[in-house]
Design an enzyme around this catalytic site. Structure first.
Site, PDB file in Angstrom:
ATOM      1  CE1 TYR A  26       0.911   1.052   4.309  1.00  0.00           C
ATOM      2  CE2 TYR A  26      -0.804  -0.485   4.912  1.00  0.00           C
ATOM      3  CZ  TYR A  26       0.245   0.344   5.265  1.00  0.00           C
ATOM      4  OH  TYR A  26       0.629   0.456   6.572  1.00  0.00           O
ATOM      5  CD  GLU A  90       4.002   1.326  -3.308  1.00  0.00           C
ATOM      6  OE1 GLU A  90       3.052   1.435  -2.501  1.00  0.00           O
ATOM      7  OE2 GLU A  90       5.191   1.220  -2.959  1.00  0.00           O
TER       8      GLU A  90
END
Length: 231
Positions: A26, A90
């Site tokens: 993340y 991501e």
């Protein structure tokens, strides 16, 4: 699915190995633009191949043929240069520092086919679809306990959490770490490794304590993947 939006990052170099892993992160920042700005900043010296926003918008920062700088100091199943053999995604989420929250449906709806495409393109085994915390347990905790690994598992894109068909093997704490290392984790920091394992396979309780449920889950994983069991 629409093609990703190109936002080229200068932070990459040439690969010297074939791709065999996919690492999910993340962003841990307040929004997508902040994350992309950092991943494209040459001073930051970090990047990823893709950034996936909460609304499902997908950005490509680095070509898959190149080595993005997303994994940092890491280890998985004997590999120490994870960047050289992996694709990094991501996933936009503020993370534990800025208000960690569940990953929206639109985001997961775009992530599943993206992972499927990457896995098929490079022949990545489910055991090598991992989170950042799996490869760097002492440093990282993303994508975290709220990430919907079950959704990837249902599509056979990641190793599934076993149904508890086995009894607790009653390993000692040291025996559990031996088993965890044989599955693939760096266990130099034992409690951190246990927490990483829990985030991935037992996210309802992440406390760093290898209890009977954790031991039974790990035993089943080792048997499923053909790894050697601790004596």
């Amino acid at each position: 699915m629409p093609d990703p939006i190109r936002r080229p990052s200068p932070n990459f170099d040439a690969r010297d190995a074939d791709v065999s892993m996919l690492v999910l992160h993340y962003t841990g920042m307040r929004d997508a633009e902040s994350a992309i700005a950092r991943l494209c900043d040459p001073e930051a010296k970090v990047s990823a191949h893709y950034v996936l926003d909460e609304d499902g918008t997908l950005y490509q920062l680095v070509d898959e043929a190149d080595r993005a700088w997303h994994a940092g100091r890491s280890f998985w199943r004997g590999a120490v240069d994870v960047n050289a053999i992996s694709i990094g995604i991501e996933i936009v989420n503020p993370g534990h520092e800025f208000g960690y929250r569940p990953f929206p449906a639109a985001q997961m709806d775009r992530l599943v086919p993206l992972v499927a495409e990457i896995v098929a393109r490079h022949g990545i085994a489910p055991v090598n679809v991992v989170g950042h915390s799996d490869i760097a347990p002492a440093r990282k905790e993303d994508p975290g306990e709220l990430f919907d690994w079950r959704r990837l598992e249902r599509h056979r894109l990641a190793v599934a959490r076993p149904k508890l068909a086995f009894r607790d093997p009653h390993w000692t704490p040291g025996g559990f770490l031996v088993a965890l290392e044989r599955f693939g984790y760096d266990v130099a920091d034992g409690p951190a490794a246990v927490r990483a394992f829990q985030r991935r396979f037992r996210p309802e309780t992440v406390d760093g304590v290898a209890d009977g449920e954790c031991r039974a889950i790990l035993l089943a994983l080792l048997l499923d993947t053909g790894a050697a069991l601790p004596q």
